[in-house]
Design a protein around this motif. Structure first.
Motif: not given
Length: 125
Positions: A73-75, A83-87
């Motif tokens: 939710v925050g991202q 973070p790069s792995d969830h970009l």
């Protein structure tokens, strides 16, 4: 024109089957299982993406997306750095929702997340 509809989303990961997602809208469950390898966080993101796609298909532009993952939710709202792995998930969300205003993505308690309830029901059988 439909009012603001709550769309609940949740994702999970099981050792035997991999990722799974659930989206609940208007009391109907949309569940996907055996999506493949990944993490529980990837599954949460895939559930949000599925929810946004479904809102578009159902013509629900005023939907409020409700999930129990504070990180996702925050991202997704941009209040927490992606973070790069969830970009790739953040980029997929932006691609799904270009130029249509800000998405309404809210955190709900796990016990209030109807999609989480739907996933839990699958494993009670």
């Amino acid at each position: 024109m439909p009012g603001r509809v709550k769309i609940f989303f949740d994702g999970g990961w099981r050792p035997a089957t991999g990722m799974e997602t659930a989206v609940v809208v208007h009391g109907r469950d949309y569940v996907r299982q055996g999506i493949g390898p990944g993490s529980a966080m990837d599954a949460e993101w895939l559930a949000l993406l599925q929810a946004v796609e479904l809102a578009g298909q159902l013509g629900l532009p005023e939907a409020v997306f409700c999930g129990d993952s504070l990180a996702v939710v925050g991202q997704a709202n941009g209040s927490v750095r992606c973070p790069s792995d969830h970009l790739r998930h953040c980029q997929a969300l932006a691609a799904l929702h270009p130029h249509r205003g800000k998405l309404r993505i809210r955190h709900v308690k796990r016990s209030q997340n109807l999609a989480g309830v739907a996933l839990a029901r699958l494993h009670e059988r």
